[in-house]
Design an enzyme around this catalytic site. Sequence first.
Site, PDB file in Angstrom:
ATOM      1  N   LYS A 179      13.081 -35.998   2.049  1.00 38.29           N
ATOM      2  CA  LYS A 179      11.959 -35.381   2.612  1.00 38.29           C
ATOM      3  C   LYS A 179      11.645 -36.025   4.114  1.00 38.29           C
ATOM      4  O   LYS A 179      12.280 -36.681   4.441  1.00 38.29           O
ATOM      5  CB  LYS A 179      10.930 -35.616   1.819  1.00 38.29           C
ATOM      6  CG  LYS A 179      10.514 -37.287   1.515  1.00 38.29           C
ATOM      7  CD  LYS A 179       9.293 -37.705   0.580  1.00 38.29           C
ATOM      8  CE  LYS A 179       9.336 -39.043   0.477  1.00 38.29           C
ATOM      9  NZ  LYS A 179       8.695 -39.397  -0.605  1.00 38.29           N
ATOM     10  N   ARG A 224      -2.402 -40.825  -7.745  1.00 33.77           N
ATOM     11  CA  ARG A 224      -2.395 -39.886  -6.661  1.00 33.77           C
ATOM     12  C   ARG A 224      -2.126 -38.445  -7.105  1.00 33.77           C
ATOM     13  O   ARG A 224      -3.130 -37.516  -6.704  1.00 33.77           O
ATOM     14  CB  ARG A 224      -1.189 -39.954  -5.331  1.00 33.77           C
ATOM     15  CG  ARG A 224      -1.074 -39.284  -4.427  1.00 33.77           C
ATOM     16  CD  ARG A 224       0.055 -39.946  -3.623  1.00 33.77           C
ATOM     17  NE  ARG A 224       1.279 -39.646  -4.019  1.00 33.77           N
ATOM     18  CZ  ARG A 224       2.449 -39.927  -3.233  1.00 33.77           C
ATOM     19  NH1 ARG A 224       2.406 -40.505  -2.133  1.00 33.77           N
ATOM     20  NH2 ARG A 224       3.615 -39.878  -3.867  1.00 33.77           N
ATOM     21  N   TYR A 256      -2.569 -46.482  33.041  1.00 32.80           N
ATOM     22  CA  TYR A 256      -3.854 -45.964  32.476  1.00 32.80           C
ATOM     23  C   TYR A 256      -4.703 -47.357  32.132  1.00 32.80           C
ATOM     24  O   TYR A 256      -4.328 -48.059  31.394  1.00 32.80           O
ATOM     25  CB  TYR A 256      -3.847 -45.017  31.312  1.00 32.80           C
ATOM     26  CG  TYR A 256      -3.451 -43.568  31.725  1.00 32.80           C
ATOM     27  CD1 TYR A 256      -3.912 -42.999  32.664  1.00 32.80           C
ATOM     28  CD2 TYR A 256      -2.077 -43.401  31.311  1.00 32.80           C
ATOM     29  CE1 TYR A 256      -3.771 -41.743  33.134  1.00 32.80           C
ATOM     30  CE2 TYR A 256      -1.694 -41.833  31.482  1.00 32.80           C
ATOM     31  CZ  TYR A 256      -2.533 -41.213  32.270  1.00 32.80           C
ATOM     32  OH  TYR A 256      -2.116 -39.807  32.867  1.00 32.80           O
ATOM     33  N   MET A 278       1.762 -40.903  27.697  1.00 34.50           N
ATOM     34  CA  MET A 278       2.524 -39.683  27.004  1.00 34.50           C
ATOM     35  C   MET A 278       4.050 -39.603  27.247  1.00 34.50           C
ATOM     36  O   MET A 278       4.845 -39.595  26.282  1.00 34.50           O
ATOM     37  CB  MET A 278       1.873 -38.202  27.552  1.00 34.50           C
ATOM     38  CG  MET A 278       2.319 -37.365  26.428  1.00 34.50           C
ATOM     39  SD  MET A 278       1.566 -35.707  27.269  1.00 34.50           S
ATOM     40  CE  MET A 278      -0.167 -35.802  26.531  1.00 34.50           C
TER      41      MET A 278
HETATM   42  C1  LIG Z   1       9.264 -40.629  -1.398  1.00 38.38           C
HETATM   43  C2  LIG Z   1       9.498 -40.889  -2.560  1.00 38.38           C
HETATM   44  C3  LIG Z   1      10.554 -41.725  -3.035  1.00 38.38           C
HETATM   45  C4  LIG Z   1      11.216 -42.511  -2.152  1.00 38.38           C
HETATM   46  O1  LIG Z   1      10.360 -43.676  -1.987  1.00 38.38           O
HETATM   47  P1  LIG Z   1      11.189 -44.984  -1.292  1.00 38.38           P
HETATM   48  O2  LIG Z   1      10.216 -45.751  -1.010  1.00 38.38           O
HETATM   49  O3  LIG Z   1      11.318 -44.207   0.272  1.00 38.38           O
HETATM   50  O4  LIG Z   1      12.647 -45.357  -1.885  1.00 38.38           O
HETATM   51  C5  LIG Z   1      10.633 -41.450  -4.690  1.00 38.38           C
HETATM   52  N1  LIG Z   1       9.909 -40.819  -5.377  1.00 38.38           N
HETATM   53  C6  LIG Z   1       9.109 -39.844  -4.735  1.00 38.38           C
HETATM   54  C7  LIG Z   1       8.192 -39.150  -5.759  1.00 38.38           C
HETATM   55  C8  LIG Z   1       8.799 -40.018  -3.633  1.00 38.38           C
HETATM   56  O5  LIG Z   1       7.711 -39.174  -3.029  1.00 38.38           O
END
Ligand SMILES: *Cc1c(COP(=O)(O)O)cnc(C)c1O
Length: 351
Positions: free
Chosen positions: A5, A103, A239, A287
């Site tokens: 991701k 969450r 700045y 920037m």
């Molecule tokens: C991002 C994520 C992981 C990986 O977590 P790391 O700490 O980067 O190993 C695993 N499971 C889910 C559901 C995640 O969102």
Amino acid sequence: MAMVKADGYGHGLVECARIFAGEGAAAFGVAEVAEGIALREAGLVQPVFVLSGLLPGMIPALLQYRLTPVVVDRLILPELSRQAQRSGDEIGLHLKVDAGMGRQGCLPAAVPGLVREIEALPALRLDGIMAHFPMTDEPGSQNTRHVFGRFTDMIQDLADDVDIVLTGCCFHIANSGGLLRYSMTRLDMVRPGIALYGYYPEGEPGRTGAGTEALQPAMRFVTRIIQVRTVPAGTALGYGRTFTTGRTTTLAVLPVGYANGYLRSLSNRAEVLVRGQRAPVVGRVSMNLTLVDVTDVEGLVEWGDEAVLLGRQGNETITADELASWMDTISYEVLCLFGNLNRRYYLDLNS
Ligand SMILES: *Cc1c(COP(=O)(O)O)cnc(C)c1O
């Protein structure tokens, strides 16, 4: 499941997925449907899990690209079933349980009902149940054992339920921290992210801790000095005039700033490698420009020289954990910022 991701934590979604597939990754984890589509269009055939939840409008793409839905509650199920039936497919889905992350997902008590509902709906099949740990980055914490206990209790409740048949259901909970520090959490599949990119979830202590295999950070962030200039003592820099030189000062100007993810919080805090030596960032990061005091760097610093913002140069290294401490964040955020806001070049250090 290799987590790719956020564009592979800033390292490139497709490039990383190809490497991980070559190393034996059985599945990929992404946040969004669009990332899954990109993996399919690149020719990757492994299961791709869409982990951040779904809306009805995403179902056609999910089906078309054979992405694995991760279901967080019952609302999507009827429509998922309807569209799967219409397309003549059966969808294997995974259920996301909130076993203590607080969450997303359904509570453990809701799982048996959901499992029955999935079994009753045509064209849907329950392939797995997952949860996520909130605190594996604190190896001393009891929380991981506690959350794992809630997850395994839930599995036991399902196994004890005579109405539910769970054959071939894949249970998975371990992120990098679970995988590295709590081997009992590995279950049927693990989902490492940060470890694949060479960092420990708990930051620098993970690297120096005893008994750990040394992960190699993959990313470097490098630029070239765009100007070298010398200014007199008493010169206010940049700045806000937040730094005034106390001596005749040689400055290296870097063509990098917060637009490149080199955040303003690094102003007057960070260090950069020049000629294999550490040099401090002085004045505000703007920037597209950053100033580095190279007065104390041994040897001649010249226009066009390499400057390393993240990674190794000579015998010195600046890690994402060190940058994270200057930016008051974690390595994950540093890698996403630097990787996703800059041009990426891939080097195979084994060839
Ligand atoms: C991002 C994520 C992981 C990986 O977590 P790391 O700490 O980067 O190993 C695993 N499971 C889910 C559901 C995640 O969102």
